[in-house]
Design a protein around this motif. Structure first.
Motif, PDB file in Angstrom:
ATOM      1  N   TYR A 294      42.181  41.599  41.116  1.00  0.00           N
ATOM      2  CA  TYR A 294      43.225  40.991  41.943  1.00  0.00           C
ATOM      3  C   TYR A 294      42.565  40.179  43.037  1.00  0.00           C
ATOM      4  O   TYR A 294      41.346  40.255  43.238  1.00  0.00           O
ATOM      5  CB  TYR A 294      44.140  42.077  42.532  1.00  0.00           C
ATOM      6  CG  TYR A 294      43.446  43.019  43.505  1.00  0.00           C
ATOM      7  CD1 TYR A 294      43.576  42.842  44.882  1.00  0.00           C
ATOM      8  CD2 TYR A 294      42.665  44.084  43.058  1.00  0.00           C
ATOM      9  CE1 TYR A 294      42.945  43.685  45.779  1.00  0.00           C
ATOM     10  CE2 TYR A 294      42.029  44.926  43.937  1.00  0.00           C
ATOM     11  CZ  TYR A 294      42.169  44.734  45.292  1.00  0.00           C
ATOM     12  OH  TYR A 294      41.538  45.575  46.188  1.00  0.00           O
ATOM     13  N   PHE A 295      43.339  39.382  43.738  1.00  0.00           N
ATOM     14  CA  PHE A 295      42.819  38.529  44.803  1.00  0.00           C
ATOM     15  C   PHE A 295      43.188  39.175  46.129  1.00  0.00           C
ATOM     16  O   PHE A 295      44.352  39.175  46.531  1.00  0.00           O
ATOM     17  CB  PHE A 295      43.416  37.125  44.693  1.00  0.00           C
ATOM     18  CG  PHE A 295      42.630  36.072  45.412  1.00  0.00           C
ATOM     19  CD1 PHE A 295      41.459  35.570  44.856  1.00  0.00           C
ATOM     20  CD2 PHE A 295      43.049  35.565  46.633  1.00  0.00           C
ATOM     21  CE1 PHE A 295      40.734  34.586  45.506  1.00  0.00           C
ATOM     22  CE2 PHE A 295      42.336  34.596  47.288  1.00  0.00           C
ATOM     23  CZ  PHE A 295      41.165  34.092  46.725  1.00  0.00           C
ATOM     24  N   SER A 296      42.207  39.755  46.804  1.00  0.00           N
ATOM     25  CA  SER A 296      42.465  40.591  47.973  1.00  0.00           C
ATOM     26  C   SER A 296      42.924  39.761  49.170  1.00  0.00           C
ATOM     27  O   SER A 296      42.313  38.739  49.518  1.00  0.00           O
ATOM     28  CB  SER A 296      41.205  41.363  48.341  1.00  0.00           C
ATOM     29  OG  SER A 296      41.390  42.055  49.564  1.00  0.00           O
ATOM     30  N   SER A 297      43.984  40.215  49.832  1.00  0.00           N
ATOM     31  CA  SER A 297      44.455  39.554  51.051  1.00  0.00           C
ATOM     32  C   SER A 297      43.625  39.956  52.271  1.00  0.00           C
ATOM     33  O   SER A 297      43.814  39.391  53.351  1.00  0.00           O
ATOM     34  CB  SER A 297      45.930  39.897  51.291  1.00  0.00           C
ATOM     35  OG  SER A 297      46.092  41.303  51.447  1.00  0.00           O
ATOM     36  N   ARG A 298      42.738  40.935  52.120  1.00  0.00           N
ATOM     37  CA  ARG A 298      41.850  41.325  53.231  1.00  0.00           C
ATOM     38  C   ARG A 298      40.687  40.351  53.346  1.00  0.00           C
ATOM     39  O   ARG A 298      40.289  39.962  54.444  1.00  0.00           O
ATOM     40  CB  ARG A 298      41.320  42.742  53.014  1.00  0.00           C
ATOM     41  CG  ARG A 298      42.379  43.832  53.102  1.00  0.00           C
ATOM     42  CD  ARG A 298      41.772  45.206  52.888  1.00  0.00           C
ATOM     43  NE  ARG A 298      40.777  45.534  53.899  1.00  0.00           N
ATOM     44  CZ  ARG A 298      39.459  45.563  53.657  1.00  0.00           C
ATOM     45  NH1 ARG A 298      38.986  45.290  52.469  1.00  0.00           N
ATOM     46  NH2 ARG A 298      38.620  45.861  54.628  1.00  0.00           N
ATOM     47  N   THR A 299      40.116  39.980  52.204  1.00  0.00           N
ATOM     48  CA  THR A 299      38.934  39.116  52.199  1.00  0.00           C
ATOM     49  C   THR A 299      39.214  37.722  51.670  1.00  0.00           C
ATOM     50  O   THR A 299      38.383  36.838  51.815  1.00  0.00           O
ATOM     51  CB  THR A 299      37.837  39.749  51.330  1.00  0.00           C
ATOM     52  OG1 THR A 299      38.317  39.860  49.967  1.00  0.00           O
ATOM     53  CG2 THR A 299      37.483  41.153  51.836  1.00  0.00           C
TER      54      THR A 299
ATOM     55  N   LYS B  40      39.212  36.958  48.630  1.00  0.00           N
ATOM     56  CA  LYS B  40      38.254  36.783  47.547  1.00  0.00           C
ATOM     57  C   LYS B  40      38.634  37.734  46.411  1.00  0.00           C
ATOM     58  O   LYS B  40      39.350  38.714  46.629  1.00  0.00           O
ATOM     59  CB  LYS B  40      36.822  37.074  48.019  1.00  0.00           C
ATOM     60  CG  LYS B  40      36.253  36.015  48.960  1.00  0.00           C
ATOM     61  CD  LYS B  40      34.846  36.353  49.374  1.00  0.00           C
ATOM     62  CE  LYS B  40      34.200  35.215  50.162  1.00  0.00           C
ATOM     63  NZ  LYS B  40      34.974  34.813  51.343  1.00  0.00           N
ATOM     64  N   PRO B  41      38.177  37.459  45.188  1.00  0.00           N
ATOM     65  CA  PRO B  41      38.481  38.371  44.080  1.00  0.00           C
ATOM     66  C   PRO B  41      37.949  39.771  44.349  1.00  0.00           C
ATOM     67  O   PRO B  41      36.867  39.951  44.919  1.00  0.00           O
ATOM     68  CB  PRO B  41      37.780  37.722  42.877  1.00  0.00           C
ATOM     69  CG  PRO B  41      37.627  36.283  43.257  1.00  0.00           C
ATOM     70  CD  PRO B  41      37.429  36.272  44.741  1.00  0.00           C
ATOM     71  N   ASP B  42      38.719  40.767  43.954  1.00  0.00           N
ATOM     72  CA  ASP B  42      38.332  42.165  44.102  1.00  0.00           C
ATOM     73  C   ASP B  42      38.821  42.906  42.867  1.00  0.00           C
ATOM     74  O   ASP B  42      39.512  42.335  42.016  1.00  0.00           O
ATOM     75  CB  ASP B  42      38.945  42.751  45.379  1.00  0.00           C
ATOM     76  CG  ASP B  42      38.159  43.940  45.906  1.00  0.00           C
ATOM     77  OD1 ASP B  42      37.329  44.506  45.152  1.00  0.00           O
ATOM     78  OD2 ASP B  42      38.390  44.319  47.071  1.00  0.00           O
ATOM     79  N   GLU B  43      38.470  44.164  42.751  1.00  0.00           N
ATOM     80  CA  GLU B  43      38.918  44.944  41.600  1.00  0.00           C
ATOM     81  C   GLU B  43      38.991  46.418  41.965  1.00  0.00           C
ATOM     82  O   GLU B  43      38.349  46.880  42.920  1.00  0.00           O
ATOM     83  CB  GLU B  43      37.999  44.739  40.395  1.00  0.00           C
ATOM     84  CG  GLU B  43      36.582  45.219  40.584  1.00  0.00           C
ATOM     85  CD  GLU B  43      35.714  44.996  39.357  1.00  0.00           C
ATOM     86  OE1 GLU B  43      34.829  45.841  39.112  1.00  0.00           O
ATOM     87  OE2 GLU B  43      35.902  43.978  38.656  1.00  0.00           O
ATOM     88  N   THR B  44      39.819  47.130  41.215  1.00  0.00           N
ATOM     89  CA  THR B  44      39.946  48.574  41.364  1.00  0.00           C
ATOM     90  C   THR B  44      40.139  49.169  39.985  1.00  0.00           C
ATOM     91  O   THR B  44      40.773  48.567  39.123  1.00  0.00           O
ATOM     92  CB  THR B  44      41.136  48.940  42.279  1.00  0.00           C
ATOM     93  OG1 THR B  44      41.218  50.362  42.413  1.00  0.00           O
ATOM     94  CG2 THR B  44      42.452  48.423  41.742  1.00  0.00           C
TER      95      THR B  44
ATOM     96  N   ALA C 236      47.144  43.259  46.897  1.00  0.00           N
ATOM     97  CA  ALA C 236      46.993  44.547  47.574  1.00  0.00           C
ATOM     98  C   ALA C 236      46.380  45.564  46.613  1.00  0.00           C
ATOM     99  O   ALA C 236      46.770  45.648  45.447  1.00  0.00           O
ATOM    100  CB  ALA C 236      48.332  45.057  48.095  1.00  0.00           C
ATOM    101  N   LYS C 237      45.457  46.362  47.113  1.00  0.00           N
ATOM    102  CA  LYS C 237      44.769  47.331  46.272  1.00  0.00           C
ATOM    103  C   LYS C 237      45.713  48.403  45.747  1.00  0.00           C
ATOM    104  O   LYS C 237      45.628  48.795  44.578  1.00  0.00           O
ATOM    105  CB  LYS C 237      43.626  47.983  47.058  1.00  0.00           C
ATOM    106  CG  LYS C 237      42.802  48.975  46.232  1.00  0.00           C
ATOM    107  CD  LYS C 237      41.637  49.522  47.030  1.00  0.00           C
ATOM    108  CE  LYS C 237      40.812  50.498  46.169  1.00  0.00           C
ATOM    109  NZ  LYS C 237      39.649  51.022  46.929  1.00  0.00           N
ATOM    110  N   ASP C 238      46.639  48.898  46.590  1.00  0.00           N
ATOM    111  CA  ASP C 238      47.531  49.956  46.125  1.00  0.00           C
ATOM    112  C   ASP C 238      48.471  49.458  45.034  1.00  0.00           C
ATOM    113  O   ASP C 238      48.794  50.194  44.095  1.00  0.00           O
ATOM    114  CB  ASP C 238      48.319  50.555  47.291  1.00  0.00           C
ATOM    115  CG  ASP C 238      49.092  49.512  48.075  1.00  0.00           C
ATOM    116  OD1 ASP C 238      48.852  48.303  47.862  1.00  0.00           O
ATOM    117  OD2 ASP C 238      49.943  49.893  48.899  1.00  0.00           O
TER     118      ASP C 238
END
Length: 767
Positions: free
Chosen positions: A572-577, A579-583, A605-607
């Motif tokens: 997903y594309f994190s709204s914190r950074t 940048k692309p992120d994953e979980t 959002a990660k959740d």
């Protein structure tokens, strides 16, 4: 003592216009109509009344009582042709609409819709069918297809030629650029974007300071701009930068937005008369200022003294020097031919005693037209080595008349003064965090004014309605369902935050938007609907040995293997950074050694990503039994995603048959049933309209395996005669009286209907 009243107000939309009500048994049909506000003299032309699927003549409305458990269907048909209604005349419109309703009920899976051009230059048509999607390490997805696997730039295919990399999602392409021929971005929800250039940037000099002017496109529609940044730094930290947000339809006031800079000017030196070759007139140019089919209202030039203006005297100080030049212009036509003679715009001069570069900008008003410009130096050049007496033509600009029509888009105007605080690279790294403004629909108030929203529902509606989307009227969008789902998504914290900046079909865009809410779009009866995979408790139809065509029942067990995914990694594309992120999501008893990778476009959002990952993992584990069977036209009762009850002796999914006798609380069954010691047994009955009644608790009648005693009050009276189909039953212990399944596809097969379903499991809906 109750009966069920099913009211269908629009036969074109038999599903969405249907409402079910409970009424006291014993009331007459006439009294029911009067309670609904339909006067007696309107009965002949009023709605059609069906009880148990049989039409009730108008003449007995006043005396026909509604019995306990009966299902009354009230259908309002459009009138046409003969007498219509109950008047005895034929109504051709009724026949046509009956066929239309049957056709509208036929649906070939979640992707069976004509794709419509979305943020693209043309319209593409594509058809897709429901099935089992497999991605990554063999991931089974049934009701709601899983998101697509990731691609290197998070940019999945479009239509036509290969799209340019996304300046938002592709790290390598991040920055402000002019993307000619690419779609104008559409932003939904809250997101960061590196806005494209709306026009070619230009620069000039004011008081010796260089200024850069850039006009950016934030996106289609309106936005609430939260922050403007240069890379990761708020633009408020740069005192030398001014910005202006330009809403759709508003003019740019910070600077003139439509300015053309001639590419031919590259610092040509203006040759002094004392150095001009014999036979040369000394002019540099002419150069065309503005392209064909444009009109300039002013012309601008830059001149540069790269060494300054000075003479180094014997005392070590600098004496001044002066340079003079002349600017001439003439009008030309579309072919470049002159339509007027040369006119002198100005004769300029500049004096200085300075050995640093001098840059000057000049602007001249002209009659609107197309022009070419030339320059000539008038003074004698000091060629001494101690002197700096050189002048060059730095730039030629044409200020076009009027403001360009950018359409319904939001712009960002940026004016920068060149300082040590800004570099050439940072000037092209402007980004914006903005939230899209969209109208919100409600049944009571209709559409609201645009407001900031991250809603999945209203992003979906906008993609259906907008000029850059499907351009559908409200009547062709299932707005009521969207409003209902909007409340569900808001309570869960699910949102859609994404930037569409590459070409794709509308259907692909709708699929991405819906998938972020665990839903899928369908097109049914000419209306775009959205189906969310949510827990359902009541089946809408029941199928068993009596209404499943013999030999058509098939079960496919999708068995796990060594390459079956045991976890899901969601990108997903994190709204914190930004940048692309994953979980990685895995079920409690999974090792998670072999995850499948998917990309949830629109999730920031990660959740949210974790919830969808757990849902996909549960779907992959628990929905692995695919059922296919044929039935008659009652197979058109359910639609995609509906819950149905299936009874069949082959997989031991309950026991089924017909009710052949009914006396008091005892039912006589066509088949002997088997009882499990110590278990509570249930029996469900099929109503005449195909829906389910029950299940009811039952107990055995000693001495006869075909008799059962019903312990709960019956809400339906079984039909045991011979003039129509008898009432079907499903029987079994506990929850084993039938198998719940979710409909995946409904396909017409001559006079029969083929249904594809997947066995349901409540553990899929834990998250």
């Amino acid at each position: 003592m109750t009966a069920s009243i099913v009211i269908v107000t629009n036969p074109f939309e038999p599903v969405t216009s249907r409402s079910v009500h409970a009424v006291e048994a014993g009331i007459t049909v006439g009294a029911l109509l009067l309670d609904c506000g339909i006067a007696e003299d309107c009965w002949p032309d009023g709605p059609e009344i069906l009880i148990g699927g049989m039409a009730v003549p108008v003449g007995i409305y006043a005396v026909r009582a509604i019995g306990d458990g009966e299902v009354v269907t009230v259908i309002r048909w459009p009138q046409g042709g003969g007498g219509g209604g109950g008047g005895g005349g034929k109504n051709p419109m009724r026949i046509v609409l009956t066929i239309a309703v049957m056709v509208a009920a036929i649906y070939l899976g979640p992707m069976a819709a004509v794709a419509m051009g979305y943020t693209a230059t043309g319209t593409a048509a594509a058809m897709a069918t429901a099935g089992i999607a497999m991605v990554g390490s063999v991931l089974i997805n049934t009701v709601i297809p899983a998101p697509k696997p990731s691609m290197p730039s998070l940019n999945w295919g479009g239509s036509g030629s290969a799209p340019a990399p996304s300046p938002t999602y592709s790290i390598q392409a991040q920055g402000n650029q002019g993307r000619l021929g690419q779609p104008i971005p559409v932003i939904y929800g809250r997101h960061l974007i590196y806005p494209d250039l709306a026009s070619e940037p230009y620069q000039d000099y004011v008081g010796g300071e260089q200024y850069l002017y850039q006009l950016h496109v934030i996106g289609q529609g309106e936005y609430a701009v939260e922050q403007i940044r240069i890379e990761d730094t708020p633009i408020s930290s740069f005192e030398e930068v001014q910005t202006e947000i330009v809403p759709p339809g508003s003019p740019v006031t910070l600077f003139e937005p439509d300015v053309v800079t001639a590419a031919e000017i590259a610092g040509q030196e203006l040759v002094a008369p004392n150095l001009v070759a014999s036979g040369d007139d000394g002019f540099i140019g002419p150069f065309t200022a503005n392209p064909v089919d444009t009109t300039a209202g002013a012309l601008g030039i830059d001149v540069v003294m790269p060494r300054g203006l000075y003479y180094a005297n014997d005392g070590g100080s600098l004496d001044s020097r002066t340079v003079q030049w002349q600017v001439e212009a003439r009008a030309i036509d579309a072919d470049g031919a002159a339509v007027a003679g040369w006119s002198v715009l100005a004769t300029e001069s500049h004096s200085a005693a300075n050995n640093t570069a001098i840059r000057l900008s000049f602007r001249y008003a002209v009659s609107p037209g197309r022009y070419e410009v030339r320059l000539k130096r008038l003074d004698t050049k000091d060629t001494a080595e101690r002197a700096g007496h050189e002048i060059r033509w730095g730039a030629l600009r044409a200020y076009l008349t009027g403001q360009p029509d950018f359409g319904a888009i939001t712009l960002l105007a940026v004016k920068m003064r060149a300082t040590d605080n800004l570099s050439q690279r940072s000037s092209r790294m402007i980004n914006v965090i903005a939230t899209r403004k969209l109208p919100v629909w409600s049944a009571a108030g209709g559409w609201s004014a645009p407001q900031p929203t991250r809603s999945i529902a209203w992003a979906f509606a906008d993609a259906c309605k907008a000029d850059y989307g499907a351009k559908l009227a409200d009547a062709r969008i299932d707005l009521k369902t969207l409003a209902t789902l909007d409340a569900v998504w808001a309570a869960r914290g699910d949102s859609f935050d994404a930037v569409f900046d590459t070409s794709m079909t509308v259907w692909e865009a709708l699929t991405r938007i819906a998938r972020c809410g665990r839903a899928v779009p369908i097109q049914q009866g000419g209306i775009v609907r959205i189906i969310r995979d949510a827990p359902q408790t009541m089946p809408v139809a029941m199928f068993g040995p009596r209404n499943i065509v013999k030999g058509s029942f098939k079960i496919k067990y999708v068995m796990p293997g060594d390459d079956t995914a045991d976890a899901v990694t969601v990108e997903y594309f994190s709204s914190r950074t930004w940048k692309p992120d994953e979980t990685t999501a895995k079920l409690p008893d999974s090792q998670g050694d072999n995850p499948a990778k998917v990309n949830l476009f629109g999730c920031t959002a990660k959740d949210h990503a974790q919830r969808e990952g757990l849902y996909i993992a549960a779907n992959n584990r628990y929905r692995r039994r695919l059922v296919t069977f044929r039935t008659e036209l009652e197979g058109m009762i359910p639609t995609y995603g509906d819950l149905v009850a299936i009874t069949h002796d082959m997989p031991r999914w309950g026991q089924g048959g017909e009710v052949i006798g009914h006396q008091g609380d005892v039912l006589a069954l066509s088949e002997p049933v088997e009882w499990t010691e110590g278990a509570t047994h249930y029996l469900a009955l099929r109503r005449r309209d195909g829906s389910l009644a029950g299940p009811f608790r039952v107990q055995a009648v000693p001495g006869d395996a075909t008799l059962v005693r019903v312990l709960d009050p019956l809400t339906v009276t079984p039909y045991v005669g011979g003039s129509e189909e008898r009432t079907y039953f499903s029987f079994g212990p506990g929850q084993a009286w039938a198998q719940s399944a979710r409909v995946l596809a409904i396909r017409p097969r001559a006079e029969q209907v083929e249904i594809v379903a997947v066995a349901e499991d409540s553990r899929v809906h834990v998250n």
